[in-house]
Design a protein around this motif. Structure first.
Motif, PDB file in Angstrom:
ATOM      1  N   LEU A  38     -39.194 -31.521  12.906  1.00  0.00           N
ATOM      2  CA  LEU A  38     -40.493 -31.590  13.574  1.00  0.00           C
ATOM      3  C   LEU A  38     -40.544 -32.763  14.553  1.00  0.00           C
ATOM      4  O   LEU A  38     -41.044 -32.637  15.676  1.00  0.00           O
ATOM      5  CB  LEU A  38     -41.611 -31.724  12.544  1.00  0.00           C
ATOM      6  CG  LEU A  38     -41.872 -30.514  11.630  1.00  0.00           C
ATOM      7  CD1 LEU A  38     -42.901 -30.880  10.557  1.00  0.00           C
ATOM      8  CD2 LEU A  38     -42.369 -29.329  12.444  1.00  0.00           C
ATOM      9  N   GLY A  55     -45.571 -27.231  10.957  1.00  0.00           N
ATOM     10  CA  GLY A  55     -45.387 -28.266   9.939  1.00  0.00           C
ATOM     11  C   GLY A  55     -46.405 -28.163   8.831  1.00  0.00           C
ATOM     12  O   GLY A  55     -46.074 -28.291   7.641  1.00  0.00           O
ATOM     13  N   ALA A  70     -44.918 -35.945  12.549  1.00  0.00           N
ATOM     14  CA  ALA A  70     -44.194 -34.973  11.729  1.00  0.00           C
ATOM     15  C   ALA A  70     -44.545 -35.129  10.256  1.00  0.00           C
ATOM     16  O   ALA A  70     -44.787 -34.135   9.551  1.00  0.00           O
ATOM     17  CB  ALA A  70     -42.693 -35.137  11.942  1.00  0.00           C
ATOM     18  N   PHE A 103     -46.387 -32.244   7.968  1.00  0.00           N
ATOM     19  CA  PHE A 103     -45.740 -31.633   6.807  1.00  0.00           C
ATOM     20  C   PHE A 103     -46.460 -31.999   5.508  1.00  0.00           C
ATOM     21  O   PHE A 103     -46.541 -31.174   4.590  1.00  0.00           O
ATOM     22  CB  PHE A 103     -44.279 -32.068   6.731  1.00  0.00           C
ATOM     23  CG  PHE A 103     -43.548 -31.476   5.556  1.00  0.00           C
ATOM     24  CD1 PHE A 103     -43.274 -30.120   5.506  1.00  0.00           C
ATOM     25  CD2 PHE A 103     -43.141 -32.276   4.500  1.00  0.00           C
ATOM     26  CE1 PHE A 103     -42.608 -29.561   4.413  1.00  0.00           C
ATOM     27  CE2 PHE A 103     -42.479 -31.727   3.411  1.00  0.00           C
ATOM     28  CZ  PHE A 103     -42.214 -30.368   3.373  1.00  0.00           C
ATOM     29  N   GLU A 159     -39.180 -32.759   8.282  1.00  0.00           N
ATOM     30  CA  GLU A 159     -39.832 -33.814   9.064  1.00  0.00           C
ATOM     31  C   GLU A 159     -38.950 -34.253  10.227  1.00  0.00           C
ATOM     32  O   GLU A 159     -39.452 -34.535  11.320  1.00  0.00           O
ATOM     33  CB  GLU A 159     -40.175 -35.004   8.163  1.00  0.00           C
ATOM     34  CG  GLU A 159     -41.332 -34.726   7.209  1.00  0.00           C
ATOM     35  CD  GLU A 159     -41.818 -35.973   6.501  1.00  0.00           C
ATOM     36  OE1 GLU A 159     -41.382 -37.079   6.894  1.00  0.00           O
ATOM     37  OE2 GLU A 159     -42.626 -35.855   5.576  1.00  0.00           O
TER      38      GLU A 159
END
Length: 484
Positions: free
Chosen positions: A180, A238, A206, A210, A177
């Motif tokens: 990202l 992600g 993010a 994810f 995360e």
């Protein structure tokens, strides 16, 4: 002195009673965490949903300063904890900054998984990761462990590796995360987002990518970034990392590109995911290239790219740059099929899982070839794994069918729209034809229950119901009915 002595005589037994009561509560909690991991996992998710419903009902959580209606607060809480992404309110305008933070925290908690959460709480209660706590955590890497029956060889993650797996879950979530968010931040600035606001929106996007949730912090969703191919590619990456599952991430972290050392689960997950990604993109491209409401007014490159983006998001991502309600009915059917399959086991994605589809496809292929057993990559897949795969599909189809019938009866909405949104809820995808926002309160409760059952998993539900079943110490005579 006498009064003090008297007080001491009174207070000492009272202190012991309090300690005894605390010990009984602790022992009861330990028994609950170890006697039935599946039921404890369901309880954990229910408690989390009630907690976040209460938090989202607070006046401070809404931008208007007024309490959110219970049905909407409950629905959002379920969608948050189950990392679904469906909503009955405008996520970009309805919630205050506090509400957005509550949702951000909720999706990261829910993304850990039912049994992983249970194992963490069991660890807190017992203060160590013993065999029972490891068995609870192992259930998230292989749902067969929840059944209480024999566990086959070649498990996704061995019991001795559970501690490392839990560390992988926490570290991979934070690292992925964070990476990202760092990559998304420049695109947000280029898109005209204020630098300070981008510091919040980058980790929010993010987390939603994810965890495969699909919420967006602003009105309009991803419309402002529909031509920012770098931004959309990062979002797809992600979603992919979240959908393959923590056991696969753990395998990749240990063996990287040494494919021959990968577990069978990791191989089936990655291969099936990639195949569905390309197949879905090709079908969407074929069906939607001439639709003026979706891809028809785009150039060739944009059409191809958006086909891949839509294919990735129907696997459980939930983001969209086109109006899903404007897709051709044939595309809605394809999207429903992709959503129903979902992502990998022990991942942030929902659905029946890609390994379930892979096992069933291999079983059909083996039957067509006349092979005595189901095989893949030099390994034999036991028959009980095939039975669980069939059970998962049967339970999933039953849940979707019942929910579709009930909501169609309540809303009188077109069957295609209801079916798409119900599968999206069951598979925790988050895409909608626009129906979910218009649901009456009773239908919201039905959809919330569908999301809950889809997230906790049909295997976990079945194991929770059958946790007290007895072993049969005899076998009945064999008789073969006619099939087909």
């Amino acid at each position: 002195m006498a009064a003090r002595a008297t007080d001491g005589r009174i207070n000492a037994p009272a202190g012991r009673r309090i300690r005894d009561a605390f010990d009984r509560i602790r022992d009861g909690a330990r028994k609950l965490t170890t006697a039935s991991p599946a039921r404890f996992a369901l309880l954990v998710f229910l408690v989390l949903i009630l907690l976040f419903t209460t938090l989202l009902s607070l006046p401070a959580a809404a931008a208007s300063g007024r309490s959110t209606p219970f049905a909407d607060a409950l629905f959002t809480a379920v969608s948050t904890i189950c990392v679904t992404g469906l909503s009955t309110v405008d996520m970009g305008t309805h919630w205050s900054p506090l509400g957005q933070v509550i949702i951000y925290v909720g999706v990261n908690v829910g993304a850990l998984g039912v049994l992983t959460l249970a194992s963490i709480l069991g660890l807190i209660i017992s203060k160590r990761l013993g065999l029972r706590a490891k068995l609870i955590a192992a259930g998230d890497t292989n749902p067969l462990r929840v059944h209480g029956g024999p566990v086959n060889e070649g498990q996704t993650v061995m019991l001795g590796e559970i501690g490392s797996l839990l560390a992988t879950v926490a570290l991979s979530t934070l690292i992925i995360e964070a990476a990202l968010a760092i990559m998304l931040y420049p695109s947000l600035l280029v898109g005209g987002v204020d630098p300070l606001a981008a510091l919040w929106e980058a980790p929010y996007y993010a987390a939603m990518a994810f965890t495969n949730t699909g919420f967006t912090p602003t009105a309009g969703g991803l419309d402002a970034f529909q031509h920012d191919y770098f931004f959309l590619t990062v979002m797809m990456a992600g979603v992919f990392l979240g959908s393959i599952g923590f056991p696969v991430i753990y395998t990749l972290a240990r063996h990287r590109w040494h494919v021959r050392h990968w577990s069978l689960h990791a191989k089936l997950t990655i291969i099936t995911t990639v195949l569905l990604f390309f197949a879905g993109a090709a079908v969407f491209l074929l069906l939607e290239f001439d639709n003026p409401k979706t891809f028809g007014d785009r150039d060739a490159w944009d059409t191809v790219f958006q086909s891949f983006f839509l294919s990735a998001m129907t696997r459980s991502g939930g983001f969209s740059v086109v109006d899903v309600g404007s897709l051709h009915e044939s595309s809605l059917v394809v999207g429903s099929m992709l959503m129903f399959v979902g992502g990998g086991s022990a991942s942030t994605a929902g659905g029946i899982k890609v390994t379930t589809l892979a096992v069933l496809a291999l079983a059909v292929w083996s039957e067509a070839k006349g092979r005595p057993s189901v095989q893949a990559f030099g390994r034999r897949i036991p028959s009980d794994v095939q039975r669980v795969a069939l059970s998962v599909v049967a339970w999933g189809a039953t849940i979707v069918a019942l929910s579709t019938i009930i909501i169609t009866r309540m809303t009188k909405a077109p069957l295609g729209d209801v079916l798409f949104d119900v599968i999206s809820g069951f598979a925790t995808t988050g895409l909608s034809t626009g129906l979910t926002e218009q649901l009456p309160d009773p239908a919201k409760y039905v959809m919330a229950l569908t999301m809950f059952m889809g997230r906790v998993g049909t295997v976990t539900l079945a194991a929770a119901v059958a946790a007290s079943s007895r072993s049969q110490l005899y076998s009945l005579p064999v008789e073969r009915p006619i099939v087909g």
